[in-house]
Design a protein around this motif. Structure first.
Motif, short mmCIF file in Angstrom:
data_model
loop_
_atom_site.label_atom_id
_atom_site.label_comp_id
_atom_site.label_asym_id
_atom_site.label_seq_id
_atom_site.Cartn_x
_atom_site.Cartn_y
_atom_site.Cartn_z
N UNK A 164 0.86 -1.18 0.00
CA UNK A 164 0.00 0.00 0.00
C UNK A 164 0.89 1.23 0.00
N UNK A 165 0.27 2.38 0.15
CA UNK A 165 1.00 3.65 0.21
C UNK A 165 0.39 4.49 1.31
N UNK A 166 1.24 5.11 2.09
CA UNK A 166 0.77 5.91 3.22
C UNK A 166 1.45 7.27 3.21
N UNK A 167 0.88 8.19 3.95
CA UNK A 167 1.52 9.49 4.19
C UNK A 167 2.60 9.33 5.25
N UNK A 168 3.61 10.16 5.20
CA UNK A 168 4.68 10.08 6.18
C UNK A 168 4.26 10.47 7.58
N UNK A 169 3.19 11.26 7.71
CA UNK A 169 2.78 11.71 9.04
C UNK A 169 2.26 10.54 9.89
N UNK A 170 1.28 9.76 9.41
CA UNK A 170 0.88 8.60 10.21
C UNK A 170 2.01 7.59 10.39
N UNK A 171 2.90 7.49 9.40
CA UNK A 171 4.03 6.57 9.54
C UNK A 171 4.87 6.92 10.76
N UNK A 172 5.05 8.22 11.01
CA UNK A 172 5.86 8.68 12.14
C UNK A 172 5.06 8.85 13.42
N UNK A 173 3.77 8.54 13.37
CA UNK A 173 2.92 8.69 14.55
C UNK A 173 2.20 7.38 14.88
N UNK A 174 2.97 6.29 14.90
CA UNK A 174 2.43 5.03 15.38
C UNK A 174 2.34 3.92 14.35
N UNK A 175 2.28 4.26 13.06
CA UNK A 175 2.11 3.23 12.05
C UNK A 175 3.38 2.42 11.82
N UNK A 176 4.54 3.03 12.02
CA UNK A 176 5.81 2.38 11.66
C UNK A 176 5.99 1.03 12.35
N UNK A 177 5.46 0.87 13.54
CA UNK A 177 5.65 -0.39 14.26
C UNK A 177 4.83 -1.53 13.65
N UNK A 178 3.90 -1.20 12.73
CA UNK A 178 3.03 -2.21 12.12
C UNK A 178 3.45 -2.56 10.69
N UNK A 179 4.32 -1.76 10.09
CA UNK A 179 4.62 -1.93 8.66
C UNK A 179 6.12 -1.87 8.38
N UNK A 180 6.48 -2.40 7.21
CA UNK A 180 7.81 -2.19 6.64
C UNK A 180 7.68 -1.14 5.53
N UNK A 181 8.68 -0.27 5.42
CA UNK A 181 8.76 0.63 4.27
C UNK A 181 9.41 -0.15 3.13
N UNK A 182 8.66 -0.36 2.05
CA UNK A 182 9.15 -1.09 0.89
C UNK A 182 10.06 -0.20 0.05
#
Length: 269
Positions: free
Chosen positions: A62-80
């Motif tokens: 999928x594709x996400x915005x960097x803001x949610x990635x840095x506010x809790x999402x990073x622990x659930x996903x890998x950056x491809x």
């Protein structure tokens, strides 16, 4: 287990949604193993639904915005990887937000919009909120700059708010702006770019941390292969390639947030 590929961030038209779906399908074909089925979907762009989608354990890509990635999402996903877009305001794997106003407005500087109405897509958006908050922070007085802030729910609706005189200014992801120019020229013709925000890493492609390691290792090469093998599709999606930035690349988004807070401007107001 079925896996899901979802590209919800830049679907400004049905034709573009189809193009993202085609990219997802081809990537899925390249990474699937025998007996495994890749289920494809293009989801709603409502932020509450997006967060649930991004945290799905069966999320292949999928594709996400960097803001949610840095506010809790990073622990659930890998950056491809981070896409390299062909759009004004992009360079390498970085992008900016275009601060837009009505084409007929004579103002030439951001400070001229003190006391005006700002439209923004969502509180969890770097391009629509965080980047603009950072740009405005040095100009704010007593924690305020605008007379009113209006949450619209999407970049396109922020553009419509400015075009329709319901707001005076908005911050739009420059890739969204380019796609809107491709598919909605009348809307883009009613606004102009006042300035660009400071660049940050573009919206990353992500996969669930539950995706098996061998499949995860094939994802970035598969995306690159599709971009190279399907030049017309890549052109429609404004994709030039895929980059893998340093692990701390998205720290820039948190730094913009911290700088605005330290300047006494924690909210877009």
């Amino acid at each position: 287990m079925d896996l899901v590929a979802v590209f919800p961030m830049y679907n400004v038209s049905p034709e573009l949604a189809d193009a993202w779906r085609e990219l997802a399908r081809e990537v899925g074909e390249r990474v699937a193993v025998r007996g495994q089925r890749i289920k494809l979907d293009i989801a709603s762009t409502e932020p509450t639904q997006l967060d649930a989608i991004w945290r799905r354990p069966d999320l292949l890509l999928s594709q996400t915005c960097g803001y949610p990635l840095t506010h809790g999402l990073a622990e659930h996903v890998h950056v491809v990887g981070v896409p390299i877009f062909d759009a004004p305001g992009c360079h390498e794997y970085f992008y900016s937000s275009a601060i837009v106003v009505r084409r007929t407005d004579r103002a030439s500087a951001l400070d001229d919009y003190r006391g005006k109405i700002v439209a923004y897509n969502d509180d969890s958006s770097h391009s629509g909120m965080n980047a603009l908050r950072h740009a405005v922070a040095p100009l704010a007085r007593g924690g305020r700059f605008f007379s009113q802030s209006v949450r619209t729910g999407s970049h396109l609706d922020s553009l419509r708010a400015v075009s329709g005189n319901r707001a005076d200014i908005a911050s739009i992801d420059c890739v969204t702006l380019a796609f809107a120019g491709d598919y909605m020229p009348d809307l883009i013709g009613s606004v102009r770019v006042l300035a660009l925000t400071r660049a940050a890493p573009a919206l990353p492609f992500i996969a669930s941390r539950s995706v098996e390691r061998d499949m995860l290792s094939r994802l970035a090469p598969a995306v690159g292969d599709v971009i190279a093998a399907r030049p017309l599709l890549a052109e429609r999606l404004r994709l030039k390639g895929l980059a893998m930035p340093p692990d701390n690349a998205f720290q820039a988004i948190l730094e913009r947030e911290d700088e605005a807070r330290r300047a006494g401007y924690p909210n877009l107001a």
